[in-house]
Design an enzyme around this catalytic site. Structure first.
Site, mmCIF file in Angstrom:
data_model
loop_
_atom_site.group_PDB
_atom_site.id
_atom_site.type_symbol
_atom_site.label_atom_id
_atom_site.label_comp_id
_atom_site.label_asym_id
_atom_site.label_seq_id
_atom_site.Cartn_x
_atom_site.Cartn_y
_atom_site.Cartn_z
ATOM 1 N N SER A 1 0.777 -0.854 -0.130
ATOM 2 C CA SER A 1 0.100 0.064 0.236
ATOM 3 C C SER A 1 0.979 1.530 -0.237
ATOM 4 O O SER A 1 2.101 1.069 0.506
ATOM 5 C CB SER A 1 -0.514 -0.029 1.179
ATOM 6 O OG SER A 1 -1.556 1.212 1.874
ATOM 7 N N LYS B 1 0.720 -3.631 4.513
ATOM 8 C CA LYS B 1 -0.383 -4.104 3.669
ATOM 9 C C LYS B 1 0.049 -5.369 2.892
ATOM 10 O O LYS B 1 1.195 -5.077 2.436
ATOM 11 C CB LYS B 1 -0.989 -3.217 3.468
ATOM 12 C CG LYS B 1 -1.947 -2.762 3.889
ATOM 13 C CD LYS B 1 -3.252 -3.213 4.001
ATOM 14 C CE LYS B 1 -4.139 -3.521 2.577
ATOM 15 N NZ LYS B 1 -4.642 -2.868 1.756
#
Length: 463
Positions: free
Chosen positions: A279, A285
């Protein structure tokens, strides 16, 4: 104004530049150039074979067409919009190379049967390539399955825990889907491999052509028996798009499972860095971009199928300009399916890892062995429906008290029904539950091992 076209002596002025651009297909049907050259070479050989042109003229045409092929491959032949389409572009360049004899190439042929031939040659080739991609996809499924016969995974119906499975059995379901895809494409290929060359514009030709000769040169299985049908048929393209859509359905279903498995809620797999992204603002992420893109691209192929059906649904016989719209969707579908198969194969081969310990924990923390409790009673003479209702009550009570079935004492079991004995614990252990489902096609380890052997033999024997 644009320069006059081959057909323009019937007209007093050239096309408006905007209409010429709107009408042109060269920007996308250049994809067919190699197939157009191959088909044209066969046509030239047939013209010489039947005496419509001389043997020398036939050789000149074939040689000139081969020169164009080499020029295109080397980036020296790049026709623009003024050529209108790939067929005119080739014919014009051929005439520049061999002179007026180049103008004889189009004898006994129309662009209508020419483009139909090109498209079939293209699609026949692409279908074989896609079948090869499917085989690689199947092989990696088998590789992973063979390593995970006794790895357990929760099985679901309605996305609710249902019964535990062998992970290999789960993966083999996708192998079977891909096998149907492989077989389906083979069936489609048989209807692709019919030659329309020689059908002319719509009614055949007055020249003494030999359609079976060109079909043989081009490795077609047969020729169209009706010239109207030959130039206007796109069933083969629709069938391919149907088959392509089903491939994408299967890839999308697997993609959805991988996306779920990679989530924190499931944690069944770990995504490797080679096939995941991060991300821009959330450093923790790791995103499953590959399966998400496959899932998203599925809609493109569905859309091209719908577009083709709409194009064809109202067309009177025979050829209509609407059919120019058959190519971009077809080309894009071919490229999309190949790219998605390749990406998913790479993802499976080197982009993810199953977390066997987490999977083992998952199958031990639910009531997916409830059916086996009912089966246990049924095997001891209790009518299955009665056993089913008893177990339903047990599950309800266990949930209320925060227990799993494995946590019940033997006394509690026997209070439910005296048929329960100490072997109930082994009977409902996840590994026993899976192993016991040994019916043909079931998830039992013995059946899965047989299925793996059958699958390996299948892809070895079917080439």
């Amino acid at each position: 104004m644009t320069q006059p076209q081959t057909w323009s002596q019937r007209f007093e002025s050239a096309l408006h530049p905007a209409i010429a651009l709107f009408n042109a297909s060269i920007n996308f049907d250049i994809e067919l150039i190699e197939y157009d050259l191959t088909g044209s070479q066969a046509h030239a050989k047939m013209l010489a074979h039947t005496g419509i042109i001389s043997a020398e003229e036939g050789e000149q045409l074939v040689s000139g067409l081969e020169q164009i092929r080499q020029e295109y491959r080397q980036g020296q032949f790049q026709p623009g919009v003024d050529a209108e389409d790939v067929h005119f572009a080739v014919e014009r360049r051929l005439t520049e190379i061999v002179g007026d004899v180049g103008k004889k190439l189009h004898t006994a042929r129309s662009r209508n049967d020419q483009v139909g031939t090109d498209t079939r040659l293209y699609l026949r080739d692409q279908i074989q390539q896609i079948r090869n991609y499917l085989r690689e996809f199947q092989r990696i499924l088998l590789d992973i399955a063979e390593q995970n016969v006794e790895t357990l995974i929760p099985g679901y119906t309605h996305l609710q825990r249902a019964q535990p499975l062998s992970l290999a059995h789960h993966l083999l379901a996708y192998f079977e889907m891909a096998q149907r895809d492989w077989e389906r494409l083979g069936d489609v290929s048989r209807r692709v491999n019919i030659s329309p060359l020689g059908c002319g514009a719509l009614a055949g030709t007055t020249f003494p052509i030999d359609r079976h000769y060109t079909a043989q040169l081009l490795n077609f299985d047969s020729v169209y028996a009706n010239s109207l049908d030959g130039v206007s048929d796109r069933d083969f393209a629709i069938e391919f798009l149907c088959a392509a859509s089903l491939i994408m359905v299967h890839l999308s279903r697997l993609s959805e499972e991988i996306i779920l498995w990679a989530s924190e809620e499931f944690r069944f797999i770990t995504l490797k860095d080679s096939c995941a992204t991060g991300s821009s603002i959330m450093p923790q992420k790791k995103n499953p971009d590959v399966p998400e893109l496959v899932r998203g691209k599925t809609g493109r192929v569905f859309g091209h199928l719908q577009a083709m059906l709409v194009i064809m649904k109202g067309l009177p016989l025979a050829y209509n300009k609407d059919l120019q719209e058959d190519k971009e969707g077809l080309f894009d579908s071919v490229n999309t399916v190949k790219a998605c198969l390749e990406a998913m194969t790479i993802l499976l081969r080197e982009g993810l890892e199953f977390r066997s310990q987490r999977l083992g924990e998952a199958v031990a923390e639910d009531f997916s062995n409830a059916t086996d409790v009912a089966d246990y009673l049924a095997a001891r003479g209790v009518p299955f429906r009665e056993a089913y209702n008893l177990v339903g009550k047990v599950v309800k009570t266990s949930i209320a008290t925060g227990k799993l079935l494995k946590d019940l004492t033997l006394d509690e079991w026997q209070q439910i029904h005296p048929a329960f004995a100490a072997d109930i614990y082994e009977a409902i252990a996840p590994r026993t539950v899976v192993s016991a489902r040994n019916s043909y096609g079931g998830t039992g380890f013995a059946q899965v091992n047989k299925a793996l052997v059958t699958a390996r033999n299948q892809i070895k024997s079917e080439v």
